[in-house]
Design a protein around this motif. Structure first.
Motif, PDB file in Angstrom:
ATOM      1  N   ARG A  10      -2.375   0.182   3.133  1.00 39.10           N
ATOM      2  CA  ARG A  10      -2.165   0.054   4.584  1.00 39.10           C
ATOM      3  C   ARG A  10      -2.223  -1.403   5.003  1.00 39.10           C
ATOM      4  NH1 ARG A  10      -6.872   3.634   6.731  1.00 39.10           N
ATOM      5  NH2 ARG A  10      -6.389   2.448   8.615  1.00 39.10           N
ATOM      6  N   PRO A  11      -1.303  -1.829   5.844  1.00 35.60           N
ATOM      7  CA  PRO A  11      -1.281  -3.228   6.293  1.00 35.60           C
ATOM      8  C   PRO A  11      -2.566  -3.642   7.001  1.00 35.60           C
ATOM      9  CG  PRO A  11       0.781  -2.136   6.817  1.00 35.60           C
ATOM     10  CD  PRO A  11      -0.146  -1.070   6.358  1.00 35.60           C
ATOM     11  N   ASP A  12      -3.193  -2.711   7.728  1.00 40.07           N
ATOM     12  CA  ASP A  12      -4.401  -3.090   8.452  1.00 40.07           C
ATOM     13  C   ASP A  12      -5.591  -3.305   7.513  1.00 40.07           C
ATOM     14  OD1 ASP A  12      -4.261  -0.332   7.900  1.00 40.07           O
ATOM     15  OD2 ASP A  12      -5.860   0.085   9.353  1.00 40.07           O
ATOM     16  N   GLN A  13      -5.523  -2.719   6.294  1.00 40.04           N
ATOM     17  CA  GLN A  13      -6.601  -2.895   5.326  1.00 40.04           C
ATOM     18  C   GLN A  13      -6.295  -3.946   4.261  1.00 40.04           C
ATOM     19  OE1 GLN A  13      -7.396   0.946   3.663  1.00 40.04           O
ATOM     20  NE2 GLN A  13      -8.620   1.632   5.413  1.00 40.04           N
ATOM     21  N   ASP A  14      -5.013  -4.171   4.005  1.00 39.75           N
ATOM     22  CA  ASP A  14      -4.608  -5.073   2.905  1.00 39.75           C
ATOM     23  C   ASP A  14      -3.393  -5.873   3.366  1.00 39.75           C
ATOM     24  OD1 ASP A  14      -4.530  -6.262   0.421  1.00 39.75           O
ATOM     25  OD2 ASP A  14      -3.316  -4.672  -0.460  1.00 39.75           O
ATOM     26  N   ARG A  15      -3.634  -6.792   4.318  1.00 43.92           N
ATOM     27  CA  ARG A  15      -2.522  -7.490   4.975  1.00 43.92           C
ATOM     28  C   ARG A  15      -1.697  -8.319   3.995  1.00 43.92           C
ATOM     29  NH1 ARG A  15      -2.055 -12.388   7.646  1.00 43.92           N
ATOM     30  NH2 ARG A  15      -4.247 -12.854   7.268  1.00 43.92           N
ATOM     31  N   ARG A  16      -2.332  -8.885   2.958  1.00 41.29           N
ATOM     32  CA  ARG A  16      -1.624  -9.749   2.008  1.00 41.29           C
ATOM     33  C   ARG A  16      -1.158  -9.012   0.747  1.00 41.29           C
ATOM     34  NH1 ARG A  16      -2.124 -15.113   3.185  1.00 41.29           N
ATOM     35  NH2 ARG A  16      -3.663 -15.690   4.759  1.00 41.29           N
ATOM     36  N   GLY A  17      -1.454  -7.729   0.654  1.00 35.94           N
ATOM     37  CA  GLY A  17      -0.988  -6.966  -0.510  1.00 35.94           C
ATOM     38  C   GLY A  17      -1.805  -7.194  -1.762  1.00 35.94           C
ATOM     39  N   ALA A  18      -3.038  -7.673  -1.606  1.00 37.81           N
ATOM     40  CA  ALA A  18      -3.853  -7.970  -2.794  1.00 37.81           C
ATOM     41  C   ALA A  18      -4.196  -6.705  -3.569  1.00 37.81           C
ATOM     42  CB  ALA A  18      -5.141  -8.696  -2.371  1.00 37.81           C
ATOM     43  N   MET A  19      -4.468  -5.606  -2.826  1.00 35.69           N
ATOM     44  CA  MET A  19      -4.807  -4.349  -3.508  1.00 35.69           C
ATOM     45  C   MET A  19      -3.629  -3.871  -4.352  1.00 35.69           C
ATOM     46  SD  MET A  19      -6.840  -2.328  -0.483  1.00 35.69           S
ATOM     47  CE  MET A  19      -6.846  -0.813  -1.446  1.00 35.69           C
ATOM     48  N   ALA A  71      -1.389  -5.077 -11.866  1.00 40.04           N
ATOM     49  CA  ALA A  71      -1.951  -5.702 -13.074  1.00 40.04           C
ATOM     50  C   ALA A  71      -2.807  -4.720 -13.867  1.00 40.04           C
ATOM     51  CB  ALA A  71      -2.774  -6.934 -12.681  1.00 40.04           C
ATOM     52  N   ALA A  72      -3.630  -3.932 -13.139  1.00 41.41           N
ATOM     53  CA  ALA A  72      -4.507  -2.969 -13.820  1.00 41.41           C
ATOM     54  C   ALA A  72      -3.704  -1.871 -14.497  1.00 41.41           C
ATOM     55  CB  ALA A  72      -5.496  -2.375 -12.823  1.00 41.41           C
ATOM     56  N   ALA A  73      -2.622  -1.428 -13.844  1.00 40.43           N
ATOM     57  CA  ALA A  73      -1.777  -0.391 -14.441  1.00 40.43           C
ATOM     58  C   ALA A  73      -1.140  -0.884 -15.729  1.00 40.43           C
ATOM     59  CB  ALA A  73      -0.702   0.039 -13.450  1.00 40.43           C
ATOM     60  N   PHE A  74      -0.759  -2.160 -15.747  1.00 42.36           N
ATOM     61  CA  PHE A  74      -0.179  -2.746 -16.958  1.00 42.36           C
ATOM     62  C   PHE A  74      -1.177  -2.734 -18.112  1.00 42.36           C
ATOM     63  CE2 PHE A  74       0.208  -6.773 -19.410  1.00 42.36           C
ATOM     64  CZ  PHE A  74       1.335  -6.431 -20.123  1.00 42.36           C
ATOM     65  N   LEU A  75      -2.469  -2.871 -17.810  1.00 42.05           N
ATOM     66  CA  LEU A  75      -3.504  -2.881 -18.834  1.00 42.05           C
ATOM     67  C   LEU A  75      -4.024  -1.483 -19.147  1.00 42.05           C
ATOM     68  CD1 LEU A  75      -5.536  -6.026 -17.686  1.00 42.05           C
ATOM     69  CD2 LEU A  75      -3.880  -5.864 -19.544  1.00 42.05           C
ATOM     70  N   GLY A  76      -3.428  -0.433 -18.539  1.00 37.38           N
ATOM     71  CA  GLY A  76      -3.773   0.931 -18.912  1.00 37.38           C
ATOM     72  C   GLY A  76      -4.728   1.636 -17.974  1.00 37.38           C
ATOM     73  N   ASP A  77      -4.974   1.099 -16.768  1.00 38.89           N
ATOM     74  CA  ASP A  77      -5.869   1.747 -15.809  1.00 38.89           C
ATOM     75  C   ASP A  77      -5.158   2.948 -15.195  1.00 38.89           C
ATOM     76  OD1 ASP A  77      -7.329   2.489 -13.522  1.00 38.89           O
ATOM     77  OD2 ASP A  77      -8.174   0.486 -13.317  1.00 38.89           O
TER      78      ASP A  77
END
Length: 463
Positions: free
Chosen positions: A107-116, A122-128
């Motif tokens: 959600r933009p109001d929780q993650d305005r810069r898209g960091a999440m 990145a985590a999905a690439f490592l198998g999360d």
């Protein structure tokens, strides 16, 4: 199958068709950049792209027809609900399925810069698996809210900020190394746990025996004497400082660096056995000169036999018979390129008489590569120098008794140190690889080397 399921299948088929069409377009663009392209090749690729384009149109129309049919069904259902008699009682609140709206995954109001989102990529690439699940849920939400936009025939180039590059870290290419073919062929011993020298006793003055000159006359006597042969224990080591960022935010960085340090350790050890001043094989071997302005493999072979004869003459009854020839890969392949109509007069076991030896087709560093015409095994080692001689373009061939090339190594070598405190002030981690070893080829002064202008950079002319 319900109409909703048919629509879902149609959407999947359309997405597949769009992907195929984009692949064909990319292939066409790649072909057009080829300097050697022909009009026929371009025409064939255009036809394939157009066929894929037509398939997209067909799938798009099929989906549109199904969605129109669904819309009509929904319209009729709504009409039927309005015409239901008023006396019909509505179901209780807890007896009907109701459709609501969940919060978006990102959600933009929780993650305005898209960091999440970026962390999950990145985590999905490592198998999360949890990160992969959130990304899949996000894509389903996108299809629901912006399906018409996602189904457009846009390639990955349209989303440069969203298409994350994939790095195949398990397929990284290590820096090539000569490793330790000769060291692996030496007679290996465990290095004693203490001391920085290895001392061997060599009998340099023997006893004597002769015929007695007469009865009751004194028999021959000669006092036996030995000389201490001292071999120094050497330390090979290398280091690398890595930033904590590289280790903690990279993928396998520390393991890659350690692997490279181990490869350099083994290459250095093998190179010292061959080339080290005073004690390396090139400096203790007796030279058999091969001087020739137009060298051939047939002329070189007698020098090999001469060198082996010298090995046995020096060893006498201490010869094990386990002789080896050690040469550079360029010399091994040069000997293989030779053609001829003659062969040795004396046959050897396991070697066809009409050939100049045999090639076992063994990979580099995996042991014996083949045998010479007299059955001597060949070890190929690219730590052998190729800048020798007056013209700095010669290599050498070594002939030794394998059992008299001694190598002492620490059973745990190479070892490594990982020090974080040393470089803590700069957020660095120090990696050190080290090991102890000792060697000698000179317990008996037996080794031979073939050297001279006949071993300049080879030319592969079939002779």
């Amino acid at each position: 199958m319900t109409l909703a399921e048919m629509i879902a299948q149609a959407r999947t088929a359309l997405e597949t068709a769009i992907t195929t069409r984009q692949q064909e377009q990319d292939a066409l663009m790649a072909l057009r950049s080829d300097e050697n392209l022909t009009e026929e090749a371009v025409a064939a690729r255009v036809a394939t792209r157009d066929a894929a384009d037509a398939e997209v149109t067909r799938r798009q129309q099929a989906l549109a027809d199904l969605e129109a049919e669904q819309a009509r069904e929904d319209e009729l259902a709504a009409l039927q609900a309005r015409t239901t008699p008023a006396a019909t009682r509505a179901p209780a609140y807890d007896q009907v399925h109701r459709v609501g709206q969940d919060e978006r995954t990102y959600r933009p109001d929780q993650d305005r810069r898209g960091a999440m989102f970026e962390r999950d990529v990145a985590a999905a690439f490592l198998g999360d698996y949890e990160a992969q699940s959130r990304l899949q849920r996000h894509m389903q939400e996108e299809r629901t809210e912006r399906g018409d936009q996602l189904q457009r025939a846009a390639g990955t180039g349209a989303f440069a900020g969203l298409v994350v590059p994939q790095y195949l870290t398990d397929m990284y290419a290590p820096a090539a190394a000569a490793r330790r073919p000769f060291a692996d062929a030496c007679r290996n011993h465990d290095l004693p746990p203490q001391g920085m020298t290895v001392n061997l006793s060599r009998i340099t003055t023997s006893t004597a025996v002769d015929n007695q000159s007469a009865e009751n006359a004194a028999v021959t006597e000669q006092d036996i004497d030995d000389t201490l042969h001292t071999v120094n224990v050497q330390t090979a080591a290398g280091q690398q400082t890595l930033s904590r960022q590289a280790i903690e935010r990279g993928a396998g960085v520390e393991a890659v660096v350690m692997d490279d340090l181990f490869r350099r350790y083994h290459t250095n050890l093998d190179g010292k056995l061959l080339n080290q001043a005073a004690t390396g094989l090139t400096n203790v071997a007796t030279t058999v000169a091969y001087t020739d302005g137009t060298p051939t493999a047939a002329e070189l072979y007698p020098k090999v036999i001469e060198a082996l004869a010298g090995v046995e003459a020096a060893m006498l009854d201490m010869a094990s018979g386990d002789n080896i020839a050690v040469m550079h890969s360029r010399r091994w392949y040069w000997m293989q390129n030779a053609m001829g109509s003659t062969w040795p007069l004396i046959t050897q076991p396991g070697v066809i008489a009409q050939t100049l030896g045999a090639n076992y087709a063994t990979a580099y560093g995996r042991g014996v590569r083949g045998v010479l015409p007299n059955g001597t095994p060949v070890i190929v080692d690219n730590n052998i120098a190729t800048n020798l001689g007056a013209g700095t373009n010669e290599d050498e061939i070594y002939l030794v008794d394998r059992q008299e090339c001694h190598l002492w190594e620490d059973p745990d070598a190479p070892m490594y140190i990982r020090a974080e405190q040393t470089k803590a002030a700069s957020l660095g981690v120090l990696l050190v690889v080290y090991g102890y070893y000792a060697y000698t080829h000179n317990r008996y002064a037996h080794s031979r080397k073939i050297a001279g202008t006949g071993l300049v950079t080879p030319t592969f002319t079939g002779v």
